[in-house]
Design a protein around this motif. Structure first.
Motif, PDB file in Angstrom:
ATOM      1  N   ILE A   1       8.858  -1.150  -0.904  1.00  0.00           N
ATOM      2  CA  ILE A   1       7.356  -1.874  -0.898  1.00  0.00           C
ATOM      3  C   ILE A   1       7.489  -2.186  -2.516  1.00  0.00           C
ATOM      4  CG2 ILE A   1       4.918  -0.985  -1.236  1.00  0.00           C
ATOM      5  CD1 ILE A   1       5.286   0.549   1.216  1.00  0.00           C
TER       6      ILE A   1
ATOM      7  N   CYS B   1       2.026  -1.827  -5.701  1.00  0.00           N
ATOM      8  CA  CYS B   1       1.357  -2.424  -4.506  1.00  0.00           C
ATOM      9  C   CYS B   1       0.090  -1.576  -4.246  1.00  0.00           C
ATOM     10  CB  CYS B   1       2.021  -2.669  -3.042  1.00  0.00           C
ATOM     11  SG  CYS B   1       1.421  -3.332  -1.719  1.00  0.00           S
TER      12      CYS B   1
ATOM     13  N   LEU C   1       2.440   1.097   6.924  1.00  0.00           N
ATOM     14  CA  LEU C   1       2.163   0.943   5.413  1.00  0.00           C
ATOM     15  C   LEU C   1       1.243   2.004   4.963  1.00  0.00           C
ATOM     16  CD1 LEU C   1       1.795  -3.043   5.540  1.00  0.00           C
ATOM     17  CD2 LEU C   1       3.886  -1.743   5.118  1.00  0.00           C
TER      18      LEU C   1
ATOM     19  N   LEU D   1       1.608  -7.505  -0.899  1.00  0.00           N
ATOM     20  CA  LEU D   1       2.479  -7.295   0.183  1.00  0.00           C
ATOM     21  C   LEU D   1       1.778  -8.051   1.487  1.00  0.00           C
ATOM     22  CD1 LEU D   1       5.048  -6.446   1.559  1.00  0.00           C
ATOM     23  CD2 LEU D   1       3.877  -4.327   2.102  1.00  0.00           C
TER      24      LEU D   1
END
Length: 394
Positions: free
Chosen positions: A212, A216, A233, A282
């Motif tokens: 990742i 983020c 996620l 993302l």
């Protein structure tokens, strides 16, 4: 002929649709009811009546001639009959006839055509549903809960539906009740009818292991479906995820799954065609992998006409990426192996969208068809690779 049934509406997720009307003669009298078809098949113009006295061979011949048949016998016998008809259809459509296809694309087109004819034949065996979703047949099981989950609250109007579709509704509801264990979310995903089930775990594993982007704080999950990617996620520690979809069933399914996983504080479900407002570090998308026309709701997770969703995601990605952000495109190369889209075309779309390839992670499929030598598409399936493309702005 079609028209609205008494002005009543069927609730499907958050949308309301009108049932067309179907007419048939039975016992010398004209009957009418609502017509249900998730595949969008028009009401049949010719309907015969069959019951427990009808043999499987005779029933199959009538279905093959194009006549739809309304079952008036025992419910359990209807299920047995469908099994017998399916075996006959498998023998009829499973055998390869004519010249062997010259290209993988021709093999795919022939396979789709054959499967379509098989489905059309089997879907001509119909059963009645009462206005409260009860089945007015002897020894009928209670399908009310399954029908409400798939179709919405009962309208009070009787209807006809293909037995094959009703059995799919029942089967989907059993999966919804049991759920599918997914280690990456530390729990289960409960797929709804018409929403693609995360049974192919290789793409989930890619999302669970890809690095990742540092720092983020916000991610977008484009076309969330069951909510599986958003859930992964969130479990990986992304503080905020916005998951989008435009299908009412998918939105309801994702919302339920996120709530069951206890991730509602991290994941927000939004109705949108592709992107939500704003930018994220993302942006993840697992579009349908094959550029072909879907023929039923669940196929929209597999078939993407003219690669609309894939191209839309790539075209809009740069505008929704934060500085130094990444887009993750999760896609199989099955379309390339079938000659439906080239690798060069995919790379050209990436470049034209102002994107570059940072990295790519590959995995091989584990589903049974990859090892089924009798599958008409075995050559492509056995060589298939699923990839997570890490994309950035140029």
């Amino acid at each position: 002929m079609t028209k609205e049934v008494g002005g009543s509406a069927l609730q499907c997720g958050m949308e309301s649709i009108q049932l067309p009307e179907i007419h048939w003669l039975e016992g010398g009298h004209e009957h009418r009811a609502g017509w249900r078809s998730e595949a969008g098949v028009a009401p049949h113009g010719e309907i015969g009546i069959v019951d427990d006295r009808s043999s499987a061979d005779d029933t199959y011949r009538q279905l093959e001639s194009g006549t739809a048949l309304l079952w008036r016998g025992d419910w359990v016998n209807a299920r047995h009959l469908m099994q017998a008809l399916t075996k006959r259809a498998d023998r009829r459509f499973g055998a390869q006839r004519g010249k062997a296809p010259k290209t993988p694309a021709e093999a795919f087109a022939r396979h789709r055509e054959t499967q379509g004819k098989r489905a059309a034949l089997l879907n001509r065996l119909l059963v009645p549903l009462a206005g409260d979703y009860s089945v007015p047949l002897r020894r009928a099981q209670d399908v009310g809960e399954a029908c409400r989950a798939a179709y919405g609250e009962a309208s009070g109007e009787p209807s006809l539906v293909a037995l094959r579709e009703l059995l799919a509704v029942i089967s989907a509801h059993e999966w919804r009740k049991k759920g599918i264990p997914v280690p990456a979310v530390q729990g289960r995903i409960y797929p709804h009818y018409g929403v693609f089930s995360p049974v192919r775990g290789e793409y989930v594993d890619l999302v669970a292991t890809a690095p990742i982007p540092a720092g983020c704080a916000l991610a977008f999950d484009i076309g969330t479906g069951s909510g599986i990617i958003a859930g992964v996620l969130a479990r990986r520690g992304v503080p905020q995820i916005v998951a989008t979809d435009q299908d009412a069933r998918a939105l309801a399914c994702a919302t339920e799954n996120i709530e069951r996983l206890g991730l509602s504080a991290q994941v927000r479900i939004v109705k949108a065609d592709l992107f939500p407002d704003g930018k994220a570090s993302l942006v993840v998308c697992n579009p349908p992998w094959l550029p072909a026309r879907p023929t039923s709701p669940v196929e929209y997770a597999v078939y993407d006409p003219e690669s609309r969703m894939l191209r839309g995601f790539l075209h809009g990605l740069a505008a929704h990426l934060a500085d130094n952000g990444e887009g993750w495109l999760i896609i199989s190369d099955i379309a390339e192996l079938l000659g439906l889209r080239s690798r060069e075309q995919l790379l050209a779309w990436i470049a034209e969208a102002g994107l570059k390839v940072i990295d790519r992670f590959d995995t091989r499929p584990k589903h049974p068809k990859a090892n089924d030598a009798g599958d008409p598409l075995h050559a492509a399936r056995s060589a298939e690779v699923t990839s997570l493309w890490r994309l950035g702005k140029t």
